[in-house]
Design an enzyme around this catalytic site. Sequence first.
Site, PDB file in Angstrom:
ATOM      1  N   ARG A  60      48.517  31.592  34.490  1.00  0.00           N
ATOM      2  CA  ARG A  60      48.210  30.567  33.862  1.00  0.00           C
ATOM      3  C   ARG A  60      48.766  30.364  32.410  1.00  0.00           C
ATOM      4  O   ARG A  60      49.154  31.416  31.893  1.00  0.00           O
ATOM      5  CB  ARG A  60      46.534  30.801  33.404  1.00  0.00           C
ATOM      6  CG  ARG A  60      45.828  30.301  34.836  1.00  0.00           C
ATOM      7  CD  ARG A  60      44.275  30.914  34.634  1.00  0.00           C
ATOM      8  NE  ARG A  60      43.859  32.221  34.577  1.00  0.00           N
ATOM      9  CZ  ARG A  60      43.693  32.751  33.354  1.00  0.00           C
ATOM     10  NH1 ARG A  60      43.630  32.363  32.269  1.00  0.00           N
ATOM     11  NH2 ARG A  60      43.820  34.021  33.285  1.00  0.00           N
ATOM     12  N   LYS A 200      40.737  27.338  38.007  1.00  0.00           N
ATOM     13  CA  LYS A 200      40.196  27.715  36.489  1.00  0.00           C
ATOM     14  C   LYS A 200      39.789  26.604  35.650  1.00  0.00           C
ATOM     15  O   LYS A 200      38.874  26.684  34.858  1.00  0.00           O
ATOM     16  CB  LYS A 200      41.091  28.627  35.870  1.00  0.00           C
ATOM     17  CG  LYS A 200      40.944  30.041  36.422  1.00  0.00           C
ATOM     18  CD  LYS A 200      39.447  30.566  36.330  1.00  0.00           C
ATOM     19  CE  LYS A 200      39.294  32.112  36.313  1.00  0.00           C
ATOM     20  NZ  LYS A 200      39.552  32.778  37.511  1.00  0.00           N
ATOM     21  N   HIS A 219      31.977  34.880  35.416  1.00  0.00           N
ATOM     22  CA  HIS A 219      33.442  35.382  35.659  1.00  0.00           C
ATOM     23  C   HIS A 219      33.045  36.729  36.406  1.00  0.00           C
ATOM     24  O   HIS A 219      33.412  37.749  35.974  1.00  0.00           O
ATOM     25  CB  HIS A 219      34.514  35.511  34.582  1.00  0.00           C
ATOM     26  CG  HIS A 219      35.690  35.575  35.207  1.00  0.00           C
ATOM     27  ND1 HIS A 219      36.648  36.240  34.707  1.00  0.00           N
ATOM     28  CD2 HIS A 219      36.399  35.063  36.385  1.00  0.00           C
ATOM     29  CE1 HIS A 219      38.087  36.144  35.047  1.00  0.00           C
ATOM     30  NE2 HIS A 219      37.960  35.420  36.274  1.00  0.00           N
ATOM     31  N   LYS A 243      37.242  42.615  40.768  1.00  0.00           N
ATOM     32  CA  LYS A 243      36.436  41.864  41.075  1.00  0.00           C
ATOM     33  C   LYS A 243      36.623  41.517  42.795  1.00  0.00           C
ATOM     34  O   LYS A 243      35.670  41.625  43.533  1.00  0.00           O
ATOM     35  CB  LYS A 243      36.135  40.402  40.598  1.00  0.00           C
ATOM     36  CG  LYS A 243      35.876  40.320  38.993  1.00  0.00           C
ATOM     37  CD  LYS A 243      35.591  38.974  38.385  1.00  0.00           C
ATOM     38  CE  LYS A 243      37.021  38.164  38.578  1.00  0.00           C
ATOM     39  NZ  LYS A 243      37.896  38.848  37.701  1.00  0.00           N
ATOM     40  N   THR A 244      37.691  41.061  42.996  1.00  0.00           N
ATOM     41  CA  THR A 244      37.980  40.725  44.437  1.00  0.00           C
ATOM     42  C   THR A 244      38.131  41.955  45.385  1.00  0.00           C
ATOM     43  O   THR A 244      37.600  41.969  46.265  1.00  0.00           O
ATOM     44  CB  THR A 244      39.635  39.958  44.494  1.00  0.00           C
ATOM     45  OG1 THR A 244      39.301  38.982  43.690  1.00  0.00           O
ATOM     46  CG2 THR A 244      39.698  39.408  46.003  1.00  0.00           C
ATOM     47  N   ASP A 258      34.958  35.465  42.520  1.00  0.00           N
ATOM     48  CA  ASP A 258      35.525  35.202  40.966  1.00  0.00           C
ATOM     49  C   ASP A 258      34.471  34.442  40.132  1.00  0.00           C
ATOM     50  O   ASP A 258      34.704  34.853  39.032  1.00  0.00           O
ATOM     51  CB  ASP A 258      36.781  34.489  41.114  1.00  0.00           C
ATOM     52  CG  ASP A 258      37.602  34.548  39.949  1.00  0.00           C
ATOM     53  OD1 ASP A 258      37.792  35.428  39.363  1.00  0.00           O
ATOM     54  OD2 ASP A 258      38.232  33.187  39.430  1.00  0.00           O
ATOM     55  N   ARG A 324      49.848  36.118  44.764  1.00  0.00           N
ATOM     56  CA  ARG A 324      48.642  35.987  45.111  1.00  0.00           C
ATOM     57  C   ARG A 324      48.621  35.482  46.326  1.00  0.00           C
ATOM     58  O   ARG A 324      49.494  34.812  46.954  1.00  0.00           O
ATOM     59  CB  ARG A 324      47.861  35.126  43.966  1.00  0.00           C
ATOM     60  CG  ARG A 324      47.809  35.518  42.839  1.00  0.00           C
ATOM     61  CD  ARG A 324      46.326  35.455  42.138  1.00  0.00           C
ATOM     62  NE  ARG A 324      46.118  35.869  40.968  1.00  0.00           N
ATOM     63  CZ  ARG A 324      45.087  36.518  40.475  1.00  0.00           C
ATOM     64  NH1 ARG A 324      43.798  36.339  41.278  1.00  0.00           N
ATOM     65  NH2 ARG A 324      45.151  36.976  39.367  1.00  0.00           N
TER      66      ARG A 324
HETATM   67  N1  LIG Z   1      40.215  51.540  41.037  1.00  0.00           N
HETATM   68  C1  LIG Z   1      40.590  50.256  41.359  1.00  0.00           C
HETATM   69  N2  LIG Z   1      39.541  49.407  41.467  1.00  0.00           N
HETATM   70  C2  LIG Z   1      39.729  47.884  41.529  1.00  0.00           C
HETATM   71  N3  LIG Z   1      41.173  47.529  41.809  1.00  0.00           N
HETATM   72  C3  LIG Z   1      42.139  48.316  41.677  1.00  0.00           C
HETATM   73  C4  LIG Z   1      41.866  49.781  41.370  1.00  0.00           C
HETATM   74  N4  LIG Z   1      42.766  50.527  41.217  1.00  0.00           N
HETATM   75  C5  LIG Z   1      43.827  49.764  41.428  1.00  0.00           C
HETATM   76  N5  LIG Z   1      43.395  48.618  41.688  1.00  0.00           N
HETATM   77  C6  LIG Z   1      44.341  47.132  41.859  1.00  0.00           C
HETATM   78  O1  LIG Z   1      43.711  46.304  40.699  1.00  0.00           O
HETATM   79  C7  LIG Z   1      43.915  44.987  41.234  1.00  0.00           C
HETATM   80  C8  LIG Z   1      42.606  44.209  41.228  1.00  0.00           C
HETATM   81  O2  LIG Z   1      42.769  42.893  41.224  1.00  0.00           O
HETATM   82  P1  LIG Z   1      41.817  41.874  41.686  1.00  0.00           P
HETATM   83  O3  LIG Z   1      42.314  40.826  42.499  1.00  0.00           O
HETATM   84  O4  LIG Z   1      40.475  42.493  42.606  1.00  0.00           O
HETATM   85  O5  LIG Z   1      41.196  41.237  40.365  1.00  0.00           O
HETATM   86  P2  LIG Z   1      40.183  40.137  39.860  1.00  0.00           P
HETATM   87  O6  LIG Z   1      39.211  40.967  39.303  1.00  0.00           O
HETATM   88  O7  LIG Z   1      39.787  39.548  41.059  1.00  0.00           O
HETATM   89  O8  LIG Z   1      40.920  39.353  39.122  1.00  0.00           O
HETATM   90  P3  LIG Z   1      41.191  37.719  39.058  1.00  0.00           P
HETATM   91  O9  LIG Z   1      40.041  37.092  38.197  1.00  0.00           O
HETATM   92  O10 LIG Z   1      42.414  37.613  38.319  1.00  0.00           O
HETATM   93  O11 LIG Z   1      41.123  37.110  40.440  1.00  0.00           O
HETATM   94  C9  LIG Z   1      44.410  44.838  42.778  1.00  0.00           C
HETATM   95  O12 LIG Z   1      45.522  44.736  42.826  1.00  0.00           O
HETATM   96  C10 LIG Z   1      43.886  46.273  43.168  1.00  0.00           C
HETATM   97  O13 LIG Z   1      44.768  46.935  44.242  1.00  0.00           O
HETATM   98  O1  LIG Z   2      42.744  32.078  37.220  1.00  0.00           O
HETATM   99  C1  LIG Z   2      43.904  32.906  37.487  1.00  0.00           C
HETATM  100  O2  LIG Z   2      45.019  32.616  37.728  1.00  0.00           O
HETATM  101  C2  LIG Z   2      43.508  34.078  38.553  1.00  0.00           C
HETATM  102  C3  LIG Z   2      41.977  34.381  38.023  1.00  0.00           C
HETATM  103  O3  LIG Z   2      41.108  34.265  38.729  1.00  0.00           O
HETATM  104  C4  LIG Z   2      42.006  34.826  36.717  1.00  0.00           C
HETATM  105  O4  LIG Z   2      43.059  35.237  36.048  1.00  0.00           O
HETATM  106  O5  LIG Z   2      40.970  35.201  36.190  1.00  0.00           O
HETATM  107 MN   LIG Z   3      39.377  35.242  37.864  1.00  0.00          MN
END
Ligand SMILES: Nc1ncnc2c1ncn2[C@@H]1O[C@H](COP(=O)(O)OP(=O)(O)OP(=O)(O)O)[C@@H](O)[C@H]1O
Ligand SMILES: O=C([O-])CC(=O)C(=O)O
Ligand SMILES: [Mn+2]
Length: 532
Positions: A60, A200, A219, A243-244, A258, A324
Amino acid sequence: MDQGTVNPQMKLEDQGITGLGYVYYNRNEADLQAAAIAAGEGVEGQGGTFLVTTGKHTGRSPKDKFVVRTPSVEDTIWWENNPPMDVAKFDVLYADMLEHMKGGRVDVQDLFGGADPAHRLDVRVITELSWHALFIRHLLRRPEASELATFAPDFTIINCPTFKADPEKHGCRSETVIALNFEKKVILIGGTEYAGENKKSVFTLLNYLLPEKGIMPMHCSANHAPNNPVDTAVFFGLSGTGKTTLSADPTRVLIGDDEHGWSDRGTFNFEGGCYAKTIGLDPEAEPEIYATCSMPHTVIENMVFDPETKELDFNDDSLTANMRCAYPLNYIGNASETALGGHPKNIIMLTCDAFGVLPPISRLTPAQAMYHFLSGFTSKVAGTERGVTEPEPTFSTCFGAPFMPRRPEAYGKLLQQKIATHGATCWLVNTGWTGGAYGTGSRMPIKATRALLAAALDGSLVENQFRKDANFGFEVPMTCDGVDATLLNPRDTWADKDAYDAQATKLVGMFSDNFEKYVPYIDADVKAAAIG
Ligand SMILES: Nc1ncnc2c1ncn2[C@@H]1O[C@H](COP(=O)(O)OP(=O)(O)OP(=O)(O)O)[C@@H](O)[C@H]1O
Ligand SMILES: O=C([O-])CC(=O)C(=O)O
Ligand SMILES: [Mn+2]
């Protein structure tokens, strides 16, 4: 290539958008993917996935996002966080973008933002790229054909990556622009192919609109116990905190990964799909997400692959660390059909602490939860925003500052009331570093985080003995089944205890400096929970 259903009274001409070469309404996934491949936007991958790269923008562009300074939002936007754009400049931007698109083909997707019919928004997304239409069709919620026939957009997004903005003329910062006009109910996105901007910008919209209806936009990801939506958990966290990863849990039902709202009825997903990070994706640690990378029409963005076999390289971050995949919710086996949950019984605040100071899990009082929500301490991980190449400690209020159009206290107050009304238990979970800071320590094992969360959510963790943390005042469990007790006290994981103490003191100081700006706005109990 088939047209899908569209409200005959609500074609683009009816919105004053004319002169386009061809308009495709509500094409389905297969048609969108075929069109994108025919146009050379990307290629088909293993299992019928869609592989695409996005050029210069692989994350972003928060600094290029603007809110149009119209009278109706003048007093409610948090302008320090949302740079303003002049009304007149927006009008020129809009006209120039439409002029640029004249004669071209676009896809139109009519979708809902919000799984709860009482609170959803009708969003029309007009895209120059067919794969952006496929992406947003995965990510938002797809109406039934009968609903499409009467669909009337509340907001319209136009995304045209080949349009280059002119800072002088359009009142922006670079050739990339994301401009939200709450009065015209139009969002313009130009000069970036990164798909995340689409979802977003809808999130930002809902973050503005919902608080007025008493709904807390978050979020966060969310899941609930099997057959029991009353046992709902939400997981707040800035990008890359987990989160994911952590909400995809085979023992629980996925509500979403998300963006959610918390209304008087309970929680609801804003979206109909997920957008997961794929760097280092390990089929054993994250089997559900890994499996989506070979399912039909999953959009795989900025991953390196073998040109012959199309085999993906999950460890090659040469395009970006923010690689992604995007897929509909039902690609996760145990996803909720309704995407609705109950009032959160547990609220988890995920932080990726690159200092390695915070414990892997701590229990927060409601006042401490408010303190940490407003603070939003975490790290920006590499790639999700332009220019970030290694974990960068940051305070991102509400665990999502780039998406918050209103002042943080507006969200804080709503969350505080809801926690008080429904008696949620709050936790702070560090998915960042252990055994030292970034550079010396290592990332928290996903297995350990999962075991701690499982114990927190099934109620067994609270039965254990807790210690009060000397630096932060929250309570930390001393033991948890399946987790090495050493891990629970970060000081024990550091070889050099003095170095830990110094780092902890530094972090306490950072919290305290950052929090000063909220002090005039908060209640006495949150002040008392302040650290440092
Ligand atoms: N202990 C942990 N818990 C969660 N994730 C971990 C951990 N250790 C490493 N990771 C890595 O961290 C990343 C977490 O990314 P995730 O997609 O869950 O983020 P998100 O919070 O959903 O972000 P976004 O808002 O950008 O989608 C993944 O690549 C995951 O493999
Ligand atoms: O929006 C994006 O590019 C991915 C995401 O979920 C974040 O950054 O929180
Ligand atoms: Mn997000």
